[in-house]
Write a protein that holds these residues in place. Structure first.
Motif, mmCIF file in Angstrom:
data_model
loop_
_atom_site.group_PDB
_atom_site.id
_atom_site.type_symbol
_atom_site.label_atom_id
_atom_site.label_comp_id
_atom_site.label_asym_id
_atom_site.label_seq_id
_atom_site.Cartn_x
_atom_site.Cartn_y
_atom_site.Cartn_z
ATOM 1 N N PRO A 171 0.820 -1.223 0.000
ATOM 2 C CA PRO A 171 0.000 0.000 0.000
ATOM 3 C C PRO A 171 0.850 1.267 0.000
ATOM 4 O O PRO A 171 1.919 1.317 0.616
ATOM 5 C CB PRO A 171 -0.813 -0.126 1.299
ATOM 6 N N ALA A 172 0.372 2.282 -0.694
ATOM 7 C CA ALA A 172 1.120 3.528 -0.842
ATOM 8 C C ALA A 172 1.415 4.186 0.496
ATOM 9 O O ALA A 172 2.461 4.819 0.667
ATOM 10 C CB ALA A 172 0.345 4.493 -1.742
ATOM 11 N N GLU A 173 0.508 4.023 1.472
ATOM 12 C CA GLU A 173 0.692 4.713 2.747
ATOM 13 C C GLU A 173 1.844 4.144 3.572
ATOM 14 O O GLU A 173 2.364 4.820 4.469
ATOM 15 C CB GLU A 173 -0.597 4.690 3.575
ATOM 16 N N ILE A 174 2.260 2.897 3.292
ATOM 17 C CA ILE A 174 3.368 2.334 4.072
ATOM 18 C C ILE A 174 4.654 2.198 3.256
ATOM 19 O O ILE A 174 5.682 1.783 3.787
ATOM 20 C CB ILE A 174 2.996 0.960 4.673
ATOM 21 N N ARG A 175 4.602 2.567 1.983
ATOM 22 C CA ARG A 175 5.802 2.469 1.150
ATOM 23 C C ARG A 175 6.946 3.342 1.673
ATOM 24 O O ARG A 175 8.097 2.894 1.712
ATOM 25 C CB ARG A 175 5.488 2.837 -0.301
ATOM 26 N N PRO A 176 6.690 4.603 2.086
ATOM 27 C CA PRO A 176 7.807 5.420 2.592
ATOM 28 C C PRO A 176 8.518 4.783 3.779
ATOM 29 O O PRO A 176 9.750 4.823 3.871
ATOM 30 C CB PRO A 176 7.124 6.736 2.984
ATOM 31 N N ALA A 177 7.756 4.185 4.695
ATOM 32 C CA ALA A 177 8.370 3.548 5.862
ATOM 33 C C ALA A 177 9.197 2.339 5.440
ATOM 34 O O ALA A 177 10.290 2.093 5.973
ATOM 35 C CB ALA A 177 7.295 3.135 6.863
#
Length: 234
Positions: A171-177
């Motif tokens: 998911p895009a919301e956890i990609r940065p982490a």
């Protein structure tokens, strides 16, 4: 002094700044690691033994992360400030797959940057600033001595490798982490600026490779002579 010892001393002289490698790495939890600076290079002349120890220390540090340094270092003249002739030292590194070898499992993430039958070739310079928009210029020429397969591959920034390790299904919301976690692993072993890498389908066998080309350092084009390495790919 024997010819072999002279070669070792020359290699050490080129790579002695790598003893300051931890200063170039991201601190744990840092979101924006700072690049290494040429000012970190020791200003006092080093003895022959100190040069050799510094070079061997840099090699062992890379090996501790499962990386196989090439046979000798390379350098680019008039590339950085604060060193003789503006030399920026660098090492070529090969990581035969699967790499990295880790017992850490994260659902949805394939934590191997190099798969079985691949080799991740990496160019590791020291003292360069953050990458500019131009990250092209470095190449690896390789040949599998067992099969005769060969090729030339363009190397890209480390960020390309990090992003490729995260599948589209995440998911895009956890990609940065996820990207930050992987970056911290790489930055624990490598400097920040100028690092280039590419996974290559070399196949299994003994692979001979040469890394060479140019890196942009603050608008200055730095040419690195070829450095050659050999690695066994399972």
């Amino acid at each position: 002094m024997s010819v072999l010892r002279r070669v070792i001393v020359l290699a050490a002289a080129l790579t002695i700044p790598l003893v300051a490698l931890p200063a170039a790495n991201a601190a744990p939890g840092a979101a924006d690691p700072q690049p290494a600076h040429s000012g970190d290079i020791p200003s006092q002349p080093a003895s022959t033994n100190e040069l050799i120890e510094a070079y061997q220390g840099a090699i062992e540090r890379l090996r501790s992360f499962g990386m196989n340094p090439f046979l000798y270092p390379t350098a680019s003249a008039f590339c950085v400030g604060g060193s003789t002739l503006g030399l920026a030292p660098a090492l070529g590194v090969a990581m035969p797959g699967p790499w990295p070898k880790t017992t850490l499992a994260i659902p949805g993430l394939d934590l191997t940057a190099a798969k079985a039958g691949q080799t991740l070739f990496t160019f590791v310079p020291y003292g360069l600033g953050p990458d500019s928009a131009n990250t092209s210029g470095m190449r690896v020429a390789w040949v599998n001595l067992g099969t005769g397969r060969s090729g030339i591959a363009e190397m890209g920034p480390l960020g390309d490798i990090v992003r490729a390790m995260i599948p589209p299904s995440v998911p895009a919301e956890i990609r940065p982490a996820a990207e930050q976690a992987i970056q911290q692993f790489f930055f624990a072993a490598l400097p920040v600026g100028g690092v280039r890498a590419v996974p290559v389908d070399t196949g299994s066998g003994t692979v001979l490779a040469a890394v060479y080309g140019t890196v942009d350092n603050g608008g200055k084009s730095c040419f690195f002579l070829p450095t050659v390495g050999i690695t066994a790919v399972a």
